[in-house]
Write an enzyme that holds these catalytic residues in place. Structure first.
Site, PDB file in Angstrom:
ATOM      1  CE  LYS A  75      -3.936   2.041   2.532  1.00 49.74           C
ATOM      2  NZ  LYS A  75      -4.891   1.862   3.646  1.00 49.74           N
ATOM      3  CB  SER A 150      -8.249   3.755   2.764  1.00 50.47           C
ATOM      4  OG  SER A 150      -7.400   3.056   3.663  1.00 50.47           O
ATOM      5  CB  SER A 174      -8.672   1.031   5.626  1.00 55.55           C
ATOM      6  OG  SER A 174      -9.345   2.265   5.565  1.00 55.55           O
TER       7      SER A 174
END
Lengths: 483, 480, 95
Positions: A75, A150, A174
């Site tokens: 990420k 997210s 997330s």
């Protein structure tokens, strides 16, 4: 080859059936071929192949680990030395990090290959990946839909098999919500289990990094690398890391599963409810006992979270001032303008909203009514879990109230968007480990996630429970069409 | 009207740690800009603070020294504001629960003893520095100082005059250096003071509105700044005006305080507990360990010096003015037992005089305590006179070796041989028949003249007492 | 609690965010809606409940006082918007 799990690939790599270079090339090509998903912000082919070569050398020398040579997506919230680290914000669109996050360092030491940095909601604020400065990510199951957020880029990349596995971070859901919306396995560990050093902060008392994978077994292999004490993070817990892979096969006979009635009320999509019910049936077959528990303050988790997380964020994001790194507005008259314009132009709408809410909640005259009140509620929410875990071993329920929704359908209504995390947020407030695993599909063929919540530091049990379910079902093996 | 001054002081003491409060950067003063500012100090995205144990220890030391409550649990909070020398956009400090609370410090002004309350002392990090010169209208930011540990010591508004304020500051200054928690260097900003000043009609209970004078960096200026500010406030009120609560800056060139008109509205720091740091919990073992490590404090040492060495309160006060000085004295006393008073005279006199003249620290003095003791020894055993000793001290200071070496090299050994002294006296008397006649005629004060001549003839080496005796015998014995 | 334009201006100023005149109303409306959601908290009486600042119920770990960092100024300032002579440059700070 791109259908194989971490465990399978690890075996193949160690037996030299394939090389990491070959494997890495396959994935790099797939990423390129499916760029329309917009799952990645940065892909560094050269760097990846160089790491693959090093991994091959290590495998040849027989000093490899379970992750040596495995291509993994990170990420874009983890600082990566010498590589663009943007947090999907214009503020950091040109930020080449001068150091490695602990998570990145650990994967490096394990010999895994960094395929690239995945797209996400800006500063991890969002539940649909639509707040990214680099544009939304598309859900591989239905490109009209969001992948959740997210960690939407990581979720889409794993679901579309553009990476063997990925990392995510979870502040209010997330990892689990996008895992649910893309039909993959996602684990948010207990607060303090994985180092936050070098992970760009959103809400420091809630943020936690974890694996996003195709299976619980893969998640165990990744968590083995990610977990552990870090002297650079004062909130990292100094507690031994068990071998999460070694306890996956324990039988579930006598497992007590708590079902919080509050998770099955109004707002839960019918398709989701049905899928969860059949998953529970599967657990009964595996020898588990199901009982009702109550988390009476659940409904307050969202209001509580939307005070605490923005409050912490408003302070955490104060460092983005255009002085030492990051975006600086091209024109300004004085220092005040430099700050205000750099920040107004560097941050997107949702980030600015949350900074303002957080600033307000902490400001003189409002602190007690908002911030302090929310901290007290946090205590109540956390105590609910303590009580529930007196009678059960794990808690189960939906990971998200609905399946993937269409792009743009909630962007005008932040409050509606916030409700996407209704089942996940309280877990962060309590600091507990939580997982989402694939448990079926709705009538539109969109994946449904089952959430499993564990006791503090009971990741091994969560992975065991998830793995046994995955041995008995094949939801996690389903791949979206065309991938 | 009769006005009463009310002063409270906030002192920022830079702690003498090797590394910063929350990072492993060096705290050394004077490095090239931004070369001691690591990822944590410049607040790169993702970095986290890790607390320095010695900073906690030093705070506890201070708390114990002022008889304060050491909070077993204290909280780090974020104080949020934007400023270019504040990299995170917040300062990590302590707000609601500081590590030290409710202590006191005794001061004395004009012989009057007074206890000043210490409200609290808390740990916090320093900011960087803004440099306003040389950049074509821009400001340069140096973050070397950012993150340096500070102990902010807040007094009660117990001080009633600028002189009391200075007495308190000096006392605190001596104390922190004794404790070894601060180097006390005011030029380098290691010891900084803000003064909250207000006035009220004598007899009135309620406080007047206060002004805060920021960052006054010498004892002299603190006194002048407060005196100016008190005068300004009284004049203002008597002229029908009102004191506004504000921050003021002291201009030492014009000797006045000026309002720091800030564009910023009333500050709203939005304090909240730092989620990156758990509560600072000090277990009893840590506090006990620190307590056993406490040095003897200035007041106790002064009292002991008067008792143990028979010194006057004044001498003891001077000698205990710094730990280095007191240690130097005691080392010398130990090396030459039985001479505490004589040793004190030399430390307070010549030794301190030379330190001041050359602006050196005790630790850097060329005359060690052993060397001084050697000198005192030679005075005590009459090898040299006190006068010659001064010459020897200067030679030692200039690096000519210890007292015995200088005595031998320069032939300064005192003449104590009775017949040798008598011989010189005879010569002197023979050479000055006129004065001899006058003396015998009754001019007694010429006695001193003969002593002087004898000393001169021996280059000061004759034992003065013996010269006196022998001369008296020669002159008066023959008197008819 | 509903926020008005003045509230938004005050908050934006504290947060150092430039908000254009034409954006004020929209912000006031959205932020008020979020506050509406937040104020559901008031449904619960929290008197006597100890605030929870952190999921970890532990004390701070302390590190040894050692210098572990070396100078990396050149690397760090390579990514600075404006730096000269080892200093970060900003518009003049007015005291």
């Amino acid at each position: 080859m791109h259908r194989k799990s971490v465990a399978e690939l690890s075996k193949a790599l160690n037996k030299k059936d394939i090389s990491s270079c070959e494997l890495t090339s396959v994935y790099l090509d797939r990423i390129q071929a499916h760029s329309e998903l917009n799952a990645f912000i940065t892909v560094d082919r050269e760097r990846a192949l160089k790491q693959a070569q090093e991994a091959d050398a290590r495998l040849k020398a027989g000093t490899g680990t379970a992750l040596t040579g495995i291509p993994i997506a990170q990420k874009d919230i983890f600082c990566t030395d010498g590589m663009l680290t943007t947090c999907a914000s214009r503020m950091l669109a040109n930020f080449v990090a001068p150091y490695d996050a602990t998570v990145i360092r650990k994967f490096g030491e394990a010999g895994s290959v960094l395929l690239g940095k995945t797209n996400m909601d800006e500063f991890a604020m969002g539940s649909s990946n639509e707040t990214s400065f680099f544009g939304p990510v598309r859900n591989p199951w239905d490109r009209r839909c969001v992948p959740g957020g997210s960690s939407g880029g990581s979720a889409a990349a794993v679901a579309a098999r553009l990476a063997v596995a990925a990392t995510g971070t979870d502040t209010g859901g997330s990892i689990r919500q996008p895992a649910a919306l893309t039909g993959i396995t996602g684990l948010k560990p207990s607060y303090g289990r994985v180092s936050r050093y070098g992970m760009i902060a959103f809400a420091s008392s809630l943020d936690q990094a974890g694996p996003m994978t195709r299976s619980a077994e893969d998640a165990a292999l990744l968590l083995n690398v990610m977990a552990g004490f870090d002297p650079l993070d004062s909130t990292s817990v100094d507690r031994p890391v068990p071998d999460y892979a070694s306890t996956l096969d324990r039988p579930l006979t006598g497992l007590r599963i708590g079902l919080p009635q509050e998770y099955f009320g109004e707002g839960l999509g019918t398709g989701v409810a049905v899928a969860i019910e059949s998953a529970l049936e599967e657990f009964r077959k595996l020898g588990a006992k199901i009982l009702e528990v109550s988390l009476p303050n659940s409904s307050l988790a969202i209001p509580c979270y939307y005070v605490l997380a923005p409050a912490e964020a408003s302070s955490n994001l104060a460092r983005y001032d255009g002085v030492r790194y990051g975006y600086r507005a091209p024109e300004y008259e004085d220092l005040w303008e430099m700050y205000a314009k750099s920040r107004a132009q560097g941050f997107g709408a949702e980030v600015k909203r949350r900074i303002m809410i957080g600033t307000y909640a902490l400001s003189a005259g409002y602190y007690d009514a908002y911030y302090l009140k929310a901290q007290k509620l946090r205590r109540l929410i956390s105590s609910d879990f303590d009580r529930a875990f007196e009678v059960c071993d794990v808690i189960m329920g939906p990971a998200a109230p609905s399946t993937a929704f269409e792009l743009g359908s909630k962007t005008d209504d932040p409050v509606a968007m916030y409700l996407s995390d209704i089942y996940t947020i309280s877990v962060n407030l309590a600091g507990l480990p939580g997982m989402s695993i694939p448990a079926g599909f709705d009538s539109n063929g969109r994946p449904i996630g089952l959430q499993i919540i564990g006791k503090y530091f009971d990741e091994a049990r969560l992975l065991n429970v998830a793995h046994k379910f995955q041995q008995a079902t094949d939801w996690h093996l389903r791949v979206p069409e065309g991938f | 009207m009769d006005w009463e001054t009310v002063i409270g002081l906030e002192v920022h003491v830079q702690l003498l740690t090797n590394s910063k409060l929350f990072s492993g950067s060096s705290t050394r003063f004077g490095a090239e800009p931004n070369t001691q500012a690591c990822a944590v100090d410049i607040a790169l995205p993702g970095v986290l603070p890790v607390m320095n144990r010695d900073a906690a220890r030093m705070a506890v030391k201070f708390g114990l020294a002022v008889g304060a409550t050491i909070n077993r649990r204290s909280i780090f909070a974020r104080k949020n504001y934007f400023y270019p020398d504040l990299p995170k956009g917040y300062q990590i400090s302590q707000y609601e629960l500081p590590v030290v609370q409710l202590g006191r410090l005794a001061i004395e002004v004009d012989g009057v003893h007074k206890e000043i309350g210490i409200t609290r002392a808390h740990l916090e990090e320093d900011a960087g520095k803004s440099l306003h010169e040389d950049f074509r209208g821009l400001t340069g930011i140096d973050l070397n100082r950012a993150g340096t540990p500070l102990l902010e010591i807040v007094s009660e508004p117990d001080l009633r005059s600028a002189r009391e304020a200075v007495a308190y500051l000096k006392k605190l200054h001596v104390l922190v250096r004794y404790l070894g928690i601060c180097d006390g260097n005011m030029q380098e900003g290691s010891f900084r003071c803000d003064a909250n000043v207000s006035v009220r009609p004598r007899g009135q209970h309620a406080f007047g509105t206060r002004a805060e004078i920021k960052n006054v960096n010498s004892f002299r200026f603190v006194e002048k700044a407060i005196d100016y500010e008190v005068g300004r406030q009284i004049e203002l009120i008597e002229g029908g005006g009102k004191v506004v609560q504000e921050t003021r800056q002291y201009d030492s060139v014009r000797n006045e305080t000026r309002s720091m008109r800030s564009k910023e509205e009333a500050h709203d720091y939005r304090y909240f507990p730092d989620p990156d740091l758990l509560p600072l919990q000090l277990d009893p073992g840590f506090i006990e360990e620190t307590a056993t490590d406490m040095p003897e404090l200035p007041d106790a040492k002064r009292e002991r010096f008067t008792r143990e060495y028979g010194l006057t309160v004044y001498d003891a006060e001077v000698l205990t003015g710094s730990r280095d000085m007191a240690d130097y004295y005691e080392d010398a006393v130990r090396a030459v037992p039985g001479q505490p008073k004589l040793t004190a005279n030399w430390v307070i006199g010549e030794f301190s005089g030379y330190l001041n003249r050359d602006n050196v620290e005790v630790s850097g003095a060329p005359v060690t305590s052993d060397m001084l003791a050697g000198l005192v020894q030679r005075i005590a055993d009459s090898t040299i006179s006190g006068k010659i000793a001064k010459e020897i001290f200067e030679a030692m200071w200039d690096g000519e070796g210890d007292a015995d070496a200088v005595i031998d090299k320069r032939g300064l050994r005192q003449i104590t041989d009775k017949s040798a002294i008598e011989q010189v006296i005879d010569e002197v008397l023979t050479r000055n028949p006129k004065q001899l006649e006058q003396y015998r005629a009754g001019q007694d004060k010429l006695f001193g003249f003969f002593v002087g001549q004898v000393m001169k003839a021996t280059q000061g080496k004759a034992n003065p007492a013996q010269v006196n005796d022998a001369l008296r015998k020669k002159l008066d014995g023959n008197r008819t | 609690m509903a926020l008005n334009r003045t509230d938004v201006e005050r908050i934006a100023h504290l947060a150092r965010l430039e908000v254009g005149e034409q954006e004020l109303a929209a912000y006031a409306e959205t932020l008020s809606r979020i506050l509406g959601l937040i104020e559901q908290m008031n449904a619960i009486d929290t008197d006597g409940i100890a605030p929870m600042a952190h999921p970890l119920d532990a004390g701070l770990r302390l590190r040894a006082d050692e210098v572990t960092e070396r100078d990396q100024r050149e690397r760090f300032q390579a990514i600075a918007p404006s730096a000269q002579a080892g200093l970060y440059l900003v518009p003049k700070v007015i005291e």
